[in-house]
Design an enzyme around this catalytic site. Structure first.
Site, PDB file in Angstrom:
ATOM      1  N   GLU A 101      11.661   5.731   3.761  1.00 33.03           N
ATOM      2  CA  GLU A 101      12.770   5.247   4.584  1.00 33.03           C
ATOM      3  C   GLU A 101      14.097   5.787   4.088  1.00 33.03           C
ATOM      4  OE1 GLU A 101      13.383   0.992   4.973  1.00 33.03           O
ATOM      5  OE2 GLU A 101      14.704   1.297   6.692  1.00 33.03           O
ATOM      6  N   LYS A 230      -2.641 -11.890  -0.006  1.00 32.78           N
ATOM      7  CA  LYS A 230      -2.484 -10.852   1.028  1.00 32.78           C
ATOM      8  C   LYS A 230      -2.392 -11.406   2.447  1.00 32.78           C
ATOM      9  CE  LYS A 230      -4.634  -7.470  -2.001  1.00 32.78           C
ATOM     10  NZ  LYS A 230      -5.688  -6.487  -2.256  1.00 32.78           N
ATOM     11  N   ASP A 305      -0.480  -3.470  -6.249  1.00 32.02           N
ATOM     12  CA  ASP A 305      -1.334  -3.566  -5.062  1.00 32.02           C
ATOM     13  C   ASP A 305      -0.435  -3.691  -3.825  1.00 32.02           C
ATOM     14  OD1 ASP A 305      -3.011  -4.423  -2.970  1.00 32.02           O
ATOM     15  OD2 ASP A 305      -4.432  -5.309  -4.391  1.00 32.02           O
ATOM     16  N   HIS A 401      21.988   4.693   9.048  1.00 30.74           N
ATOM     17  CA  HIS A 401      20.640   5.215   9.271  1.00 30.74           C
ATOM     18  C   HIS A 401      20.653   6.462  10.142  1.00 30.74           C
ATOM     19  CE1 HIS A 401      17.868   2.326   7.323  1.00 30.74           C
ATOM     20  NE2 HIS A 401      19.002   1.639   7.255  1.00 30.74           N
TER      21      HIS A 401
HETATM   22  C1  LIG Z   1      24.315   4.083   3.341  1.00 24.74           C
HETATM   23  C2  LIG Z   1      25.391   3.237   2.698  1.00 24.74           C
HETATM   24  C3  LIG Z   1      25.001   2.990   1.223  1.00 24.74           C
HETATM   25  C4  LIG Z   1      26.701   3.989   2.738  1.00 24.74           C
HETATM   26  O1  LIG Z   1      27.719   3.109   2.273  1.00 24.74           O
HETATM   27  P1  LIG Z   1      29.219   3.589   2.001  1.00 24.74           P
HETATM   28  O2  LIG Z   1      29.921   2.397   1.466  1.00 24.74           O
HETATM   29  O3  LIG Z   1      29.799   4.232   3.203  1.00 24.74           O
HETATM   30  O4  LIG Z   1      28.991   4.690   0.893  1.00 24.74           O
HETATM   31  P2  LIG Z   1      30.012   5.448  -0.043  1.00 24.74           P
HETATM   32  O5  LIG Z   1      29.860   6.911   0.287  1.00 24.74           O
HETATM   33  O6  LIG Z   1      31.390   4.846   0.001  1.00 24.74           O
HETATM   34  O7  LIG Z   1      29.371   5.179  -1.503  1.00 24.74           O
HETATM   35  C5  LIG Z   1      29.316   3.887  -2.083  1.00 24.74           C
HETATM   36  C6  LIG Z   1      28.160   3.852  -3.069  1.00 24.74           C
HETATM   37  O8  LIG Z   1      26.919   3.849  -2.351  1.00 24.74           O
HETATM   38  C7  LIG Z   1      25.965   4.670  -3.061  1.00 24.74           C
HETATM   39  N1  LIG Z   1      25.568   5.791  -2.186  1.00 24.74           N
HETATM   40  C8  LIG Z   1      26.170   6.182  -1.041  1.00 24.74           C
HETATM   41  N2  LIG Z   1      25.504   7.220  -0.484  1.00 24.74           N
HETATM   42  C9  LIG Z   1      24.470   7.493  -1.275  1.00 24.74           C
HETATM   43  C10 LIG Z   1      23.414   8.445  -1.205  1.00 24.74           C
HETATM   44  N3  LIG Z   1      23.304   9.324  -0.201  1.00 24.74           N
HETATM   45  N4  LIG Z   1      22.493   8.430  -2.187  1.00 24.74           N
HETATM   46  C11 LIG Z   1      22.591   7.558  -3.213  1.00 24.74           C
HETATM   47  N5  LIG Z   1      23.585   6.634  -3.334  1.00 24.74           N
HETATM   48  C12 LIG Z   1      24.511   6.599  -2.361  1.00 24.74           C
HETATM   49  C13 LIG Z   1      26.621   5.114  -4.333  1.00 24.74           C
HETATM   50  O9  LIG Z   1      26.363   4.180  -5.355  1.00 24.74           O
HETATM   51  C14 LIG Z   1      28.083   5.074  -3.970  1.00 24.74           C
HETATM   52  O10 LIG Z   1      28.950   4.905  -5.074  1.00 24.74           O
HETATM   53  P3  LIG Z   1      29.436   6.213  -5.941  1.00 24.74           P
HETATM   54  O11 LIG Z   1      28.248   6.545  -6.803  1.00 24.74           O
HETATM   55  O12 LIG Z   1      29.761   7.300  -4.959  1.00 24.74           O
HETATM   56  O13 LIG Z   1      30.588   5.675  -6.711  1.00 24.74           O
HETATM   57  C15 LIG Z   1      25.577   1.874   3.408  1.00 24.74           C
HETATM   58  O14 LIG Z   1      26.020   2.083   4.733  1.00 24.74           O
HETATM   59  C16 LIG Z   1      24.355   1.006   3.443  1.00 24.74           C
HETATM   60  O15 LIG Z   1      23.886   0.528   2.433  1.00 24.74           O
HETATM   61  N6  LIG Z   1      23.846   0.708   4.646  1.00 24.74           N
HETATM   62  C17 LIG Z   1      22.699  -0.207   4.763  1.00 24.74           C
HETATM   63  C18 LIG Z   1      21.423   0.559   4.809  1.00 24.74           C
HETATM   64  C19 LIG Z   1      20.250  -0.311   4.410  1.00 24.74           C
HETATM   65  O16 LIG Z   1      20.364  -1.259   3.659  1.00 24.74           O
HETATM   66  N7  LIG Z   1      19.105   0.028   4.883  1.00 24.74           N
HETATM   67  C20 LIG Z   1      17.920  -0.699   4.447  1.00 24.74           C
HETATM   68  C21 LIG Z   1      16.892  -0.617   5.359  1.00 24.74           C
HETATM   69  S1  LIG Z   1      17.167  -1.654   6.758  1.00 24.74           S
HETATM   70  C22 LIG Z   1      15.609  -2.250   7.126  1.00 24.74           C
HETATM   71  O17 LIG Z   1      14.634  -1.598   6.808  1.00 24.74           O
HETATM   72  C23 LIG Z   1      15.426  -3.665   7.450  1.00 24.74           C
HETATM   73  C24 LIG Z   1      16.145  -4.365   8.609  1.00 24.74           C
HETATM   74  C25 LIG Z   1      17.586  -3.931   8.768  1.00 24.74           C
HETATM   75  O18 LIG Z   1      15.469  -4.208   9.844  1.00 24.74           O
HETATM   76  C26 LIG Z   1      16.008  -5.814   8.156  1.00 24.74           C
HETATM   77  C27 LIG Z   1      16.873  -6.783   8.929  1.00 24.74           C
HETATM   78  O19 LIG Z   1      16.459  -7.231  10.003  1.00 24.74           O
HETATM   79  O20 LIG Z   1      17.934  -7.118   8.407  1.00 24.74           O
HETATM   80  N1  LIG Z   2     -11.145  -9.199  -7.278  1.00 30.12           N
HETATM   81  C1  LIG Z   2     -10.359  -9.539  -6.281  1.00 30.12           C
HETATM   82  O1  LIG Z   2     -10.594 -10.502  -5.563  1.00 30.12           O
HETATM   83  C2  LIG Z   2      -9.124  -8.746  -6.029  1.00 30.12           C
HETATM   84  C3  LIG Z   2      -8.854  -7.622  -6.755  1.00 30.12           C
HETATM   85  N2  LIG Z   2      -7.690  -6.927  -6.533  1.00 30.12           N
HETATM   86  C4  LIG Z   2      -7.500  -5.755  -7.380  1.00 30.12           C
HETATM   87  O2  LIG Z   2      -7.507  -6.239  -8.714  1.00 30.12           O
HETATM   88  C5  LIG Z   2      -6.857  -5.285  -9.533  1.00 30.12           C
HETATM   89  C6  LIG Z   2      -5.929  -6.024 -10.441  1.00 30.12           C
HETATM   90  O3  LIG Z   2      -6.668  -6.993 -11.147  1.00 30.12           O
HETATM   91  P1  LIG Z   2      -6.279  -7.278 -12.643  1.00 30.12           P
HETATM   92  O4  LIG Z   2      -7.125  -8.438 -13.076  1.00 30.12           O
HETATM   93  O5  LIG Z   2      -4.811  -7.394 -12.767  1.00 30.12           O
HETATM   94  O6  LIG Z   2      -6.607  -5.937 -13.385  1.00 30.12           O
HETATM   95  P2  LIG Z   2      -7.954  -5.373 -14.023  1.00 30.12           P
HETATM   96  O7  LIG Z   2      -9.151  -5.811 -13.298  1.00 30.12           O
HETATM   97  O8  LIG Z   2      -7.744  -3.919 -14.207  1.00 30.12           O
HETATM   98  O9  LIG Z   2      -8.008  -6.143 -15.410  1.00 30.12           O
HETATM   99  C7  LIG Z   2      -7.020  -6.109 -16.317  1.00 30.12           C
HETATM  100  C8  LIG Z   2      -7.636  -6.410 -17.665  1.00 30.12           C
HETATM  101  O10 LIG Z   2      -6.850  -5.795 -18.664  1.00 30.12           O
HETATM  102  C9  LIG Z   2      -7.078  -6.456 -19.871  1.00 30.12           C
HETATM  103  N3  LIG Z   2      -5.802  -6.496 -20.605  1.00 30.12           N
HETATM  104  C10 LIG Z   2      -5.481  -5.658 -21.625  1.00 30.12           C
HETATM  105  N4  LIG Z   2      -4.244  -5.930 -22.074  1.00 30.12           N
HETATM  106  C11 LIG Z   2      -3.758  -6.945 -21.324  1.00 30.12           C
HETATM  107  C12 LIG Z   2      -2.527  -7.646 -21.307  1.00 30.12           C
HETATM  108  N5  LIG Z   2      -1.541  -7.349 -22.147  1.00 30.12           N
HETATM  109  N6  LIG Z   2      -2.364  -8.630 -20.410  1.00 30.12           N
HETATM  110  C13 LIG Z   2      -3.342  -8.930 -19.534  1.00 30.12           C
HETATM  111  N7  LIG Z   2      -4.540  -8.328 -19.502  1.00 30.12           N
HETATM  112  C14 LIG Z   2      -4.751  -7.308 -20.394  1.00 30.12           C
HETATM  113  C15 LIG Z   2      -7.604  -7.850 -19.553  1.00 30.12           C
HETATM  114  O11 LIG Z   2      -8.902  -7.938 -20.105  1.00 30.12           O
HETATM  115  P3  LIG Z   2      -9.520  -9.339 -20.575  1.00 30.12           P
HETATM  116  O12 LIG Z   2      -9.630 -10.187 -19.328  1.00 30.12           O
HETATM  117  O13 LIG Z   2     -10.842  -8.960 -21.114  1.00 30.12           O
HETATM  118  O14 LIG Z   2      -8.606  -9.962 -21.574  1.00 30.12           O
HETATM  119  C16 LIG Z   2      -7.615  -7.874 -18.015  1.00 30.12           C
HETATM  120  O15 LIG Z   2      -8.682  -8.595 -17.493  1.00 30.12           O
HETATM  121  C17 LIG Z   2      -6.121  -4.340  -8.617  1.00 30.12           C
HETATM  122  O16 LIG Z   2      -6.824  -3.129  -8.561  1.00 30.12           O
HETATM  123  C18 LIG Z   2      -6.174  -5.051  -7.294  1.00 30.12           C
HETATM  124  O17 LIG Z   2      -6.068  -4.143  -6.232  1.00 30.12           O
HETATM  125  C19 LIG Z   2      -6.761  -7.355  -5.646  1.00 30.12           C
HETATM  126  C20 LIG Z   2      -6.974  -8.491  -4.905  1.00 30.12           C
HETATM  127  C21 LIG Z   2      -8.203  -9.221  -4.981  1.00 30.12           C
END
Ligand SMILES: CC(C)(COP(=O)([O-])OP(=O)([O-])OC[C@H]1O[C@@H](n2cnc3c(N)ncnc32)[C@H](O)[C@@H]1OP(=O)([O-])[O-])[C@@H](O)C(=O)NCCC(=O)NCCSC(=O)C[C@@](C)(O)CC(=O)[O-]
Ligand SMILES: NC(=O)C1=CN([C@@H]2O[C@H](COP(=O)(O)OP(=O)(O)OC[C@H]3O[C@@H](n4cnc5c(N)ncnc54)[C@H](OP(=O)(O)O)[C@@H]3O)[C@@H](O)[C@H]2O)C=CC1
Length: 406
Positions: A101, A230, A305, A401
């Site tokens: 995005e 999920k 995941d 955007h």
């Molecule tokens: C696009 C901006 C940031 C411009 O915003 P601006 O204020 O015009 O930007 P600017 O040129 O004045 O720069 C300000 C700062 O923005 C950053 N910045 C600025 N441009 C860049 C770039 N190209 N790459 C990396 N960083 C950038 C950077 O930190 C910069 O500071 P500086 O470093 O220059 O001092 C602003 O208009 C904005 O944030 N718009 C919102 C966009 C957004 O949040 N989109 C998210 C997805 S929306 C969606 O998926 C969900 C939705 C919307 O449907 C959910 C809902 O229903 O609400």
């Molecule tokens: N089975 C299911 O129903 C589902 C499975 N998944 C999948 O499960 C996976 C994630 O399961 P998850 O249990 O997290 O991972 P893993 O199955 O890979 O198991 C992680 C293992 O790592 C060991 N371990 C080593 N160091 C650490 C530590 N510091 N902290 C915790 N555990 C450690 C533990 O062994 P020990 O237990 O022997 O101590 C633990 O069981 C993903 O791939 C996900 O997509 C997602 C949803 C449902």
């Protein structure tokens, strides 16, 4: 790997000699993937050469996918560095995010710039519980009540059984819920640095064996959907699942004007009318603008995941103007399911992204790396909320955007 090997394998599948999923038993993982590409290219006419041009040994993904033929490559970027004052993570960090995005990273990056002028964001993990809730059949509500009482009185036996399967997981609660002649027991674990769904599922099965041996209940399903994994669910929004984590900041009025091009009052009004009133009217579980964007991008980057973005969207954003005329904003994510071990976290590019955050693998103490990841995701979400709310307040969402995202 040679083409002949892949061609020969593909031929054996076409001849009915091998199944598509058996190729790794007869060749290395890269050759098996190449053979599948040949078969799918031949069947569909698609050119899979880019999907086959991946940068890690296919064997590294052995525990992550079946029938592998290649890899999807999603652009990976960073925002920041952003200053974080977390319960676990602190200092300045680049946050890795993978997305398709356009404008998303620009937005979160702008939010990070605003957070930095305020001295950084605060962040804390408030709760840590991964859940699995099996469904049991009993005769009637009298038996259901008896089973609920038994579970409450025998938590220690259930803990002993569950924890016998893991050296890291700890059973914290086992809570019964009754619906007629069905009893759900919601087991809640501290899974340390693992997201924990495999760990909790294996442990819960062992506890279920004890319940079936000691009571009249019959296990119908190891997952009874009251977990809830999920799927959108109020129980996760209220009780939490995985990490419950919050981040906040107070942005000086001047920064709101200069970096975010709006006022604290306008941001607070957008938040109230959009995130609170609009979400209430829609019956939404997410009282936020786009927390799912930051959650999804960091999940993809760090090997989480992806399906659990559903729970990661259970977030409430608040915004208010404080007594000094500055802007206070917070994001609280009720059910963020993250890990730094297990699942996709050990894949080569994903573990590199965790390395950027300094939290690859198990933490010291265990659980601290997953807590740190949760705090980092909450800060990214806070930055994204700040920037999007500001863009809506200053009416430049569509222009942003149009220039960055198409
Ligand atoms: C696009 C901006 C940031 C411009 O915003 P601006 O204020 O015009 O930007 P600017 O040129 O004045 O720069 C300000 C700062 O923005 C950053 N910045 C600025 N441009 C860049 C770039 N190209 N790459 C990396 N960083 C950038 C950077 O930190 C910069 O500071 P500086 O470093 O220059 O001092 C602003 O208009 C904005 O944030 N718009 C919102 C966009 C957004 O949040 N989109 C998210 C997805 S929306 C969606 O998926 C969900 C939705 C919307 O449907 C959910 C809902 O229903 O609400
Ligand atoms: N089975 C299911 O129903 C589902 C499975 N998944 C999948 O499960 C996976 C994630 O399961 P998850 O249990 O997290 O991972 P893993 O199955 O890979 O198991 C992680 C293992 O790592 C060991 N371990 C080593 N160091 C650490 C530590 N510091 N902290 C915790 N555990 C450690 C533990 O062994 P020990 O237990 O022997 O101590 C633990 O069981 C993903 O791939 C996900 O997509 C997602 C949803 C449902």
């Amino acid at each position: 790997m040679t083409d002949t090997d892949a061609e020969e394998l593909a031929g054996r599948v076409l001849d009915g000699d091998l199944r598509l999923y058996e190729l790794e038993e007869h060749a290395d993982a890269d050759t098996a993937a190449a053979a599948r590409r040949l078969l799918v290219e031949d069947h569909s006419g698609a050119d899979l050469s880019v999907s086959g041009d991946y940068g890690f040994p296919a064997e590294a993904a052995d525990a992550n996918i079946e029938n592998m033929l290649g890899a999807v490559q999603i652009p990976l970027g960073v925002v920041g560095p952003v200053a974080i004052d977390g319960g676990v993570i602190s200092g300045e960090h680049y946050l890795p995010m993978a997305t398709t995005e356009g404008a998303l990273l620009a937005s979160v990056n702008r939010g990070c710039a605003a957070l930095n002028t305020a001295g950084g964001a605060g962040a804390r993990v408030l709760k840590n519980r991964m859940t699995r809730a099996p469904a049991f059949r009993v005769a009637d509500v009298a038996e259901a009540e008896a089973l609920s009482s038994w579970v409450r009185d025998n938590t220690e036996a259930l803990r002993e059984a569950a924890e016998s399967t893991t050296s890291h997981g700890e059973l914290k609660e086992a809570t019964p819920y009754v619906v007629g002649n069905t009893v759900f027991v919601r087991f809640a674990y501290d899974t340390k640095d693992a997201m924990g769904m495999n760990m909790a599922t294996i442990a819960t099965e062992e506890a279920c064996d004890v319940i079936e041996a000691e009571t009249s209940a019959s296990l119908v399903a190891l997952s009874g959907n009251l977990c809830t994994d999920k799927k959108p669910a109020a129980i996760n929004a209220v009780e939490g699942r995985g990490r419950t984590v919050a981040a906040d900041v107070t942005i000086p009025r001047e920064t709101v004007r200069e970096t975010l091009k709006t006022t604290p009052e306008a941001v607070a009004e957008v938040n109230t009318r959009k995130n609170l009133v609009g979400s209430a009217k829609a019956g939404s579980l997410g009282f936020n603008a786009h927390v799912a964007n930051s959650v999804a991008a960091m999940f993809l980057a760090t090997g989480q995941d992806a399906a659990q973005v559903v729970e990661g969207a259970n977030a409430i954003t608040t915004a208010e103007v404080d007594g000094d005329g500055d802007l206070y904003v917070s994001v609280t994510i009720a059910s963020l399911e993250v890990g730094t071990v297990g699942g996709g976290t050990k894949l080569p590019t994903q573990s590199e992204a965790l390395e950027v955050l300094g939290i690859r693998g198990g933490g010291n103490p265990a659980g601290s790396n997953a807590d740190a990841l949760a705090e980092a995701v909450a800060v990214a979400a806070l930055a994204g909320e700040l920037s999007l709310l500001s863009a809506l307040a200053s009416r430049n969402l569509s222009s942003a955007h149009a220039s960055l995202g198409r």
